[in-house]
Structure formats: C-alpha cells, structure tokens
Scaffold this motif. Structure first.
Motif, PDB file in Angstrom:
ATOM      1  N   ILE A 213      75.763 -40.307 -69.172  1.00 54.65           N
ATOM      2  CA  ILE A 213      75.510 -40.904 -70.450  1.00 54.65           C
ATOM      3  C   ILE A 213      74.397 -40.286 -71.233  1.00 54.65           C
ATOM      4  CG2 ILE A 213      75.424 -43.011 -71.829  1.00 54.65           C
ATOM      5  CD1 ILE A 213      76.734 -44.354 -69.436  1.00 54.65           C
ATOM      6  N   GLU A 214      73.357 -39.933 -70.725  1.00 57.48           N
ATOM      7  CA  GLU A 214      71.949 -39.341 -71.375  1.00 57.48           C
ATOM      8  C   GLU A 214      72.559 -38.023 -71.666  1.00 57.48           C
ATOM      9  OE1 GLU A 214      68.621 -40.504 -68.816  1.00 57.48           O
ATOM     10  OE2 GLU A 214      68.080 -41.937 -70.149  1.00 57.48           O
ATOM     11  N   SER A 215      73.004 -37.295 -70.879  1.00 54.06           N
ATOM     12  CA  SER A 215      73.381 -35.813 -71.310  1.00 54.06           C
ATOM     13  C   SER A 215      74.573 -35.552 -72.164  1.00 54.06           C
ATOM     14  CB  SER A 215      73.414 -34.804 -70.012  1.00 54.06           C
ATOM     15  OG  SER A 215      74.222 -35.381 -69.101  1.00 54.06           O
ATOM     16  N   ASN A 216      75.492 -36.806 -72.545  1.00 55.40           N
ATOM     17  CA  ASN A 216      76.322 -36.501 -73.280  1.00 55.40           C
ATOM     18  C   ASN A 216      76.330 -37.551 -74.496  1.00 55.40           C
ATOM     19  OD1 ASN A 216      78.467 -34.436 -71.952  1.00 55.40           O
ATOM     20  ND2 ASN A 216      77.634 -35.871 -70.312  1.00 55.40           N
ATOM     21  N   PRO A 217      75.444 -37.415 -75.236  1.00 61.33           N
ATOM     22  CA  PRO A 217      74.954 -38.466 -76.263  1.00 61.33           C
ATOM     23  C   PRO A 217      76.397 -38.928 -77.039  1.00 61.33           C
ATOM     24  CG  PRO A 217      73.976 -36.483 -76.917  1.00 61.33           C
ATOM     25  CD  PRO A 217      74.868 -36.208 -75.662  1.00 61.33           C
ATOM     26  N   GLU A 218      77.252 -38.087 -77.089  1.00 58.69           N
ATOM     27  CA  GLU A 218      78.743 -38.522 -77.908  1.00 58.69           C
ATOM     28  C   GLU A 218      79.789 -39.337 -76.814  1.00 58.69           C
ATOM     29  OE1 GLU A 218      79.065 -38.287 -81.195  1.00 58.69           O
ATOM     30  OE2 GLU A 218      76.987 -37.458 -80.951  1.00 58.69           O
ATOM     31  N   PHE A 219      79.324 -39.539 -75.658  1.00 57.81           N
ATOM     32  CA  PHE A 219      80.256 -39.922 -74.673  1.00 57.81           C
ATOM     33  C   PHE A 219      80.559 -41.414 -75.148  1.00 57.81           C
ATOM     34  CE2 PHE A 219      81.145 -42.242 -70.432  1.00 57.81           C
ATOM     35  CZ  PHE A 219      82.366 -41.561 -70.608  1.00 57.81           C
ATOM     36  N   ILE A 220      79.723 -42.067 -75.584  1.00 60.48           N
ATOM     37  CA  ILE A 220      80.221 -43.784 -76.107  1.00 60.48           C
ATOM     38  C   ILE A 220      79.512 -43.434 -77.796  1.00 60.48           C
ATOM     39  CG2 ILE A 220      79.659 -46.056 -75.911  1.00 60.48           C
ATOM     40  CD1 ILE A 220      78.469 -45.226 -72.914  1.00 60.48           C
ATOM     41  N   VAL A 221      80.410 -44.096 -78.639  1.00 62.09           N
ATOM     42  CA  VAL A 221      80.079 -44.044 -79.873  1.00 62.09           C
ATOM     43  C   VAL A 221      80.570 -45.529 -80.259  1.00 62.09           C
ATOM     44  CG1 VAL A 221      80.903 -43.037 -81.928  1.00 62.09           C
ATOM     45  CG2 VAL A 221      81.031 -41.565 -80.089  1.00 62.09           C
ATOM     46  N   PRO A 222      79.734 -46.327 -81.318  1.00 66.43           N
ATOM     47  CA  PRO A 222      78.572 -45.790 -81.718  1.00 66.43           C
ATOM     48  C   PRO A 222      77.376 -45.738 -80.839  1.00 66.43           C
ATOM     49  CG  PRO A 222      79.031 -47.725 -82.753  1.00 66.43           C
ATOM     50  CD  PRO A 222      80.227 -47.444 -81.650  1.00 66.43           C
ATOM     51  N   GLY A 223      76.239 -45.275 -81.400  1.00 64.77           N
ATOM     52  CA  GLY A 223      74.858 -45.049 -80.489  1.00 64.77           C
ATOM     53  C   GLY A 223      74.668 -46.519 -79.903  1.00 64.77           C
ATOM     54  N   SER A 224      74.655 -47.500 -80.709  1.00 65.69           N
ATOM     55  CA  SER A 224      74.183 -48.878 -80.275  1.00 65.69           C
ATOM     56  C   SER A 224      74.791 -49.311 -78.875  1.00 65.69           C
ATOM     57  CB  SER A 224      74.594 -49.812 -81.497  1.00 65.69           C
ATOM     58  OG  SER A 224      75.915 -49.764 -81.810  1.00 65.69           O
TER      59      SER A 224
ATOM     60  N   VAL B 166      74.848 -49.716 -72.782  1.00 62.77           N
ATOM     61  CA  VAL B 166      75.321 -49.507 -71.564  1.00 62.77           C
ATOM     62  C   VAL B 166      74.000 -48.912 -70.755  1.00 62.77           C
ATOM     63  CG1 VAL B 166      76.895 -47.965 -70.087  1.00 62.77           C
ATOM     64  CG2 VAL B 166      77.858 -49.158 -72.378  1.00 62.77           C
ATOM     65  N   LEU B 167      73.324 -48.072 -71.408  1.00 60.51           N
ATOM     66  CA  LEU B 167      72.381 -47.505 -70.594  1.00 60.51           C
ATOM     67  C   LEU B 167      71.178 -48.622 -70.381  1.00 60.51           C
ATOM     68  CD1 LEU B 167      71.528 -44.255 -72.510  1.00 60.51           C
ATOM     69  CD2 LEU B 167      71.979 -44.603 -70.200  1.00 60.51           C
ATOM     70  N   SER B 168      71.090 -49.463 -71.009  1.00 57.45           N
ATOM     71  CA  SER B 168      69.937 -50.536 -70.639  1.00 57.45           C
ATOM     72  C   SER B 168      70.642 -51.471 -69.723  1.00 57.45           C
ATOM     73  CB  SER B 168      69.603 -51.461 -71.815  1.00 57.45           C
ATOM     74  OG  SER B 168      70.467 -52.164 -72.211  1.00 57.45           O
ATOM     75  N   PHE B 169      72.054 -51.697 -69.701  1.00 57.35           N
ATOM     76  CA  PHE B 169      72.760 -52.272 -68.504  1.00 57.35           C
ATOM     77  C   PHE B 169      72.554 -51.405 -67.064  1.00 57.35           C
ATOM     78  CE2 PHE B 169      76.695 -52.628 -65.771  1.00 57.35           C
ATOM     79  CZ  PHE B 169      76.767 -53.999 -65.505  1.00 57.35           C
ATOM     80  N   LEU B 170      72.523 -50.352 -67.281  1.00 55.46           N
ATOM     81  CA  LEU B 170      72.760 -49.578 -66.081  1.00 55.46           C
ATOM     82  C   LEU B 170      71.087 -49.158 -65.630  1.00 55.46           C
ATOM     83  CD1 LEU B 170      75.136 -46.632 -66.965  1.00 55.46           C
ATOM     84  CD2 LEU B 170      75.198 -48.168 -64.912  1.00 55.46           C
ATOM     85  N   LYS B 171      69.947 -49.311 -66.643  1.00 53.05           N
ATOM     86  CA  LYS B 171      68.763 -48.750 -66.250  1.00 53.05           C
ATOM     87  C   LYS B 171      67.937 -50.311 -65.778  1.00 53.05           C
ATOM     88  CE  LYS B 171      67.725 -44.908 -68.748  1.00 53.05           C
ATOM     89  NZ  LYS B 171      67.235 -44.116 -69.799  1.00 53.05           N
ATOM     90  N   ASN B 172      68.443 -51.277 -66.263  1.00 52.64           N
ATOM     91  CA  ASN B 172      67.643 -52.630 -65.964  1.00 52.64           C
ATOM     92  C   ASN B 172      67.850 -53.602 -64.927  1.00 52.64           C
ATOM     93  OD1 ASN B 172      66.283 -51.955 -68.151  1.00 52.64           O
ATOM     94  ND2 ASN B 172      67.205 -53.189 -69.623  1.00 52.64           N
ATOM     95  N   GLY B 173      69.040 -53.079 -64.056  1.00 50.72           N
ATOM     96  CA  GLY B 173      69.503 -53.893 -63.003  1.00 50.72           C
ATOM     97  C   GLY B 173      70.277 -53.118 -61.821  1.00 50.72           C
ATOM     98  N   GLU B 174      70.457 -53.525 -60.778  1.00 56.67           N
ATOM     99  CA  GLU B 174      71.194 -52.752 -59.742  1.00 56.67           C
ATOM    100  C   GLU B 174      72.631 -52.850 -59.813  1.00 56.67           C
ATOM    101  OE1 GLU B 174      71.234 -53.142 -54.998  1.00 56.67           O
ATOM    102  OE2 GLU B 174      69.744 -54.488 -55.827  1.00 56.67           O
ATOM    103  N   LEU B 175      73.174 -51.975 -59.779  1.00 62.05           N
ATOM    104  CA  LEU B 175      74.688 -52.233 -59.869  1.00 62.05           C
ATOM    105  C   LEU B 175      75.061 -52.606 -58.454  1.00 62.05           C
ATOM    106  CD1 LEU B 175      76.275 -51.339 -62.264  1.00 62.05           C
ATOM    107  CD2 LEU B 175      76.752 -48.838 -61.461  1.00 62.05           C
TER     108      LEU B 175
END
Ligand code: ME8
Length: 501
Positions: free
Chosen positions: A168-179, A184-193
């Motif tokens: 997701i970080e290296s493909n900024p257009e993967f999820i549109v819009p940016g918000s 999704v990034l904060s979901f992935l970074k702030n907790g254990e999957l």
C-alpha cells in the motif's frame, strides 16, 4: 488496453436499494468512459448468496433458501437491466462454476501452508458476516454482537501484515481516495493482524470445505472469489489478460475485506492483486445510512428512475457525490438539480440550436475548417480545454468534477450563443460559420456526456445527425457538411409529485 471492473457482489438477503445503485452507477460510468477511450473493458456485478445472514432471512420469510436467493438475485439483475447498466457478467455465488473455483482457491491456499484448523471463540455480526475482537454492538447494524465458539479453519493472515503495508505504501493509487488508504494503513500499523477464521460449522448454507463436510467456507472468502469466477476460472485466458488491470468499486463499509483480506488471499494463492480499489462513501437519509436493516431509509431506485429517468438518476448521484464523501439524499435537491442542469441548460441548448439551424439551413450546410475566424477557433479551443480537464478528472476518479465539466461546457455554449445572438446575424456566411462551429462543439459535448447520460447524448447525436455511438477519436475531427434534425425535447422539466423535502 484490457480492463476489468467490478461492483460488490451484493447480498441476496433483500431487495436492491439506492446505495447499491450508487456504486453500480460509478462503475458503469467509469466503464463507459473507458470504452469511449477505446479500451476493451469488462464489468462484473453479482449476488452474494451464502452465509448465515441469508439463511436466517430466508427462514424468517418462510421460504426455501434457494428459492429465496433466486428471487432476490433476479431483482438485482432486473434492476441493472432496467437502469441500463452496461454489465458483461452477473455472477451468482450459488453457481456450480463458482463453487468449483472456490474449492480450487481453498486448495491452492492450503497447498501454500496458509490454512490450519483451530478453534474460534469471539464476537460476530451476522449482518456484516464479520468477526469482531472488541465491543458489544456492531457499529454498522447497531445490534448486539453474537458470541461464537466453534471449531474453525484459519487463514494465516498475520503472515501478510508487513507485505500489505509495503504494497500500500509503494502503490499510492492502490486505494482511492487517499483518506481511505490512510485508514487501511493505520489499521495495519496500529495493531497486530490476527489470523482469519475462514470456515463455519454453525451454518450449512455455503460451499463445503474440501474433505471436511461439517464446515462451510466463510462467506467473504466465497464472495470475493466471485470476482475471479466471473473471468471464467483460475486457469482461463481472461484471468491472465484482464485481472492484472482490474478495479474494484466498493463502499467504505467493506474496505478491510478488499484491502486487507483479499490481497493476502490472492498472494497466498499465487495470484496478482487487483490494480485499484475505489471506495465510495454512504448515501444517507436524514443522516442514517441507507441500509436493508433500516427500512425507514430505503429508497427504491426504480420508482425514482420512473420519475426522473435513468439518465437523470445516474447523473444526479454522479455529479452530487464527490468520491468518498457521504450524501444525505433529498428528493427536492434531485429535482432542482436535474431541472437546472438537464432541462434548462442542456435541453435548451440543443432545442434553440436545432431550431435556429433548421430555420436557416434546413438541408444542411458546408463549411471548411481553414476559413474559420479566430473567435470560432477560440470557441472550439475552449471546449478542447474542458475536455483535457475532463480526462484528468476521470484519471483521478473525480467523476463529480467530470460531470461538472460536462455541464459547464453546455453552460459555456449557452452563454456564447446568448452573447453572439446568432438570430441577429444577417451575413449568411458568418451565420453558417458559427452554426458549423457550434455543431462541432455540441458533438464534442455529447462525448463528455456519454458516460453520465448515455441515452440523452445518443438522442442529441441523432439530432446532430452523427454516428450514434460516440468515440474519443472523433475529437478534433472536422467534417465539412453538417446538418440537424428535430427531436423531442431532450429532458422535459420534472414536475415534483412529492411534498418538498
Ligand atoms: O457487503 N451508500 O453486500 P451488500 C452507498 N456481499 N453505497 C452503499 C450503501 C449506501 N447507503 N449501501 C450499500 C456486501 N452500498 C457483500 C459484498 S463483495 C465480494 C461482497 C453499496 O449488499 C456499497 O458499495 O451489503 C457497499 O459496499 C455495498 O453496497 C454493500 O452491499
């Protein structure tokens, strides 16, 4: 270029409503734009027919589950036909070919070592068909979560956490819009999957786990796989050609399923990820999300399209909702906007032009590009500038801006006519030149409108006596002889039948 577009595979637990129609309009509009540009593009929709939610709803309706989903699925399919959605494929998760694909997918993931048997204990919302780790009420359905404790197969989702973040970080257009991407990034970074429970024993309405008949495959794994089934299976040519260039159009309620679970499943199965996920916000009524579980919010798209026409309905939502934003639906706003944009602006532009043209050149006129004045060249150029901005808007999935550019182009032409008062031009050559220029401007306007109001623009093109099917390659192409014919008003004013509100 080959492209593949999908809408969600909607639950066959109830009748379709305006929320379903909205995402489908976005996908349909985008498809029409791609086609116009000359792409080879496929659009899939379908119905999600397994799982406990459907089983329970059919039970409550005292119908057999199969006949219940048959009739709901027909309702969706018929709605898309009635609303003239340009679908190539309608996938049902109860179809035998889909079942075969889901089993194949399960086996591929299993062979990778990503499935193991364990025990699930936790909370579940049957409405969302989703597991929860905390809370006592579902935030979407506002109903108590149910406690589940059962044997279950798990998918090693946790193994994909870092890879998902990296992708997701290296493909900024993967999820549109940016918000939504940030969410999704904060979901992935702030907790254990956690690993994902992918089978259920407390329902039998689903696709059986291979070699373990007591379990059925989790309905979300089943439903997401429908995107692949619609391309004809895991080994098919279509999957190879179209899948890498695919776009999922979804609502924000199902973002994590598409942006977290689905990519991990695809990687595990050795498949490519879709190119993009385009996420829309919610339509609400009096601030409440339009939802099957909240009957007060339900608006039937068909009865609305009977009043304002299917082009009117599509145009209104595509123009009024900025991608990713919510819109509180008000009938009075719908009617006012359509009367202003389609009846007054677009409709009047065509009717005054056709009248004027037929009065002076009933058998058509001939002019050549080389001889036109700077004023007329500038008019053609200003349409071209809008066309360029229109393309940029589509590339960012800003369909609302693209719709505004279309209607502003019509307004620009109306203003030009108002200012130049062609009915007062005495010189026949000057008048012919202006009407010839306008003919090309109007033809280009129909190209901008074709993705939003396909039926209106097709009729406008009949009036201009040009090819019914518009194509991007027409832009800038000038023909010497032009003529017109009269047609019924493009978009008669709507008289509201409802109390204002
Ligand atoms: O979630 N506003 O199906 P579903 C805007 N079967 N869009 C809305 C909406 C609203 N009020 N209500 C619904 C499912 N939608 C699963 C999908 S996909 C593999 C499985 C749209 O019938 C929006 O696109 O609940 C949302 O994501 C989708 O319908 C949910 O449809």
């Amino acid at each position: 270029m080959k492209q593949y577009l999908t809408t969600p595979i909607y639950y066959a637990s109830g009748s379709p409503h305006l929320g379903h129609a909205y995402t489908t309009f976005v996908a349909d509009c985008y498809k029409r734009y791609c086609k116009l540009r000359g792409d080879d593009v496929l659009l899939t929709s379908g119905t999600d027919e397994h799982g406990q939610k459907i089983e329970r709803t059919a039970e409550q309706a005292e119908e057999s589950t199969l006949s219940f989903v048959d009739s709901r699925s027909d309702e969706f399919l018929n709605l898309w036909k009635n609303l003239d959605i340009d679908l190539d494929r309608f996938e049902r998760t109860t179809s035998p070919t889909h079942k075969e694909l889901v089993i194949g997918l399960w086996q591929q993931i299993g062979a990778r070592g990503d499935i193991y048997k364990g025990h699930y204990e936790g909370l579940y919302c049957v409405g969302c068909e989703q597991y929860f780790t905390a809370g006592d009420r579902c935030p979407v359905h506002r109903k108590p979560l149910e406690k589940f404790s059962e044997e279950s197969y798990f998918f090693r989702l946790s193994a994909y956490q870092q890879r998902l973040i990296d992708h997701i970080e290296s493909n900024p257009e993967f999820i549109v819009p940016g918000s939504r991407r940030n969410e999704v990034l904060s979901f992935l970074k702030n907790g254990e999957l956690h690993d994902l429970s992918i089978s259920r024993t407390s329902t039998s309405w689903g696709i059986g786990v291979p070699d373990d008949p007591g379990h059925v495959i989790y309905v979300w794994l089943d439903a997401l796989a429908a995107y692949l089934s619609a391309l004809g299976g895991l080994e098919g040519e279509k999957l190879k050609n179209y899948w890498p260039n695919s776009i999922h159009f979804i609502g924000k309620d199902i973002l994590i399923f598409h942006a977290v679970y689905w990519p991990a499943i695809l990687w595990s199965a050795g498949l490519a990820l879709p190119k993009q996920i385009v996420v829309n916000g919610w339509l609400t009524v009096e601030g409440q999300k339009i939802s099957k579980s909240d009957p007060e919010t339900i608006v039937d798209p068909l009865s609305l399209s009977d009043l304002v026409g299917r082009d009117g309905l599509k145009y209104y939502f595509l123009k009024s909702v900025s991608l990713g934003q919510d819109l509180d639906f008000k009938r009075s706003h719908l009617i006012d906007l359509l009367n202003a944009d389609l009846a007054n602006n677009l409709g009047n532009l065509f009717s005054r032009y056709i009248k004027l043209f037929l009065k002076h050149f009933p058998r058509g006129l001939r002019y050549s590009t080389g001889n036109i004045t700077v004023v007329n060249k500038n008019l053609l150029q200003s349409i071209r500038d809008n066309t360029n901005r229109f393309t940029a808007a589509f590339e960012k999935f800003d369909l609302s801006l693209a719709a505004r550019l279309f209607i502003e182009t019509a307004a620009l032409l109306n203003a030009d006519i108002q200012q130049r008062e062609p009915w007062k031009i005495a010189d026949r050559d000057e008048l012919a030149q202006y009407l010839w220029t306008l003919h090309h401007c109007l033809a280009e306007l129909t190209i901008l409108g074709a993705s939003f109001v396909p039926e209106l623009t097709a009729r406008a093109r009949v009036a201009l006596k040009i090819e019914a099917e518009p194509a991007w390659t027409e832009l800038g192409h000038r023909q010497q002889c032009v003529s017109v014919q009269s047609i019924e008003p493009l978009f008669p004013r709507i008289q509201s039948r409802w109390p204002r509100g």
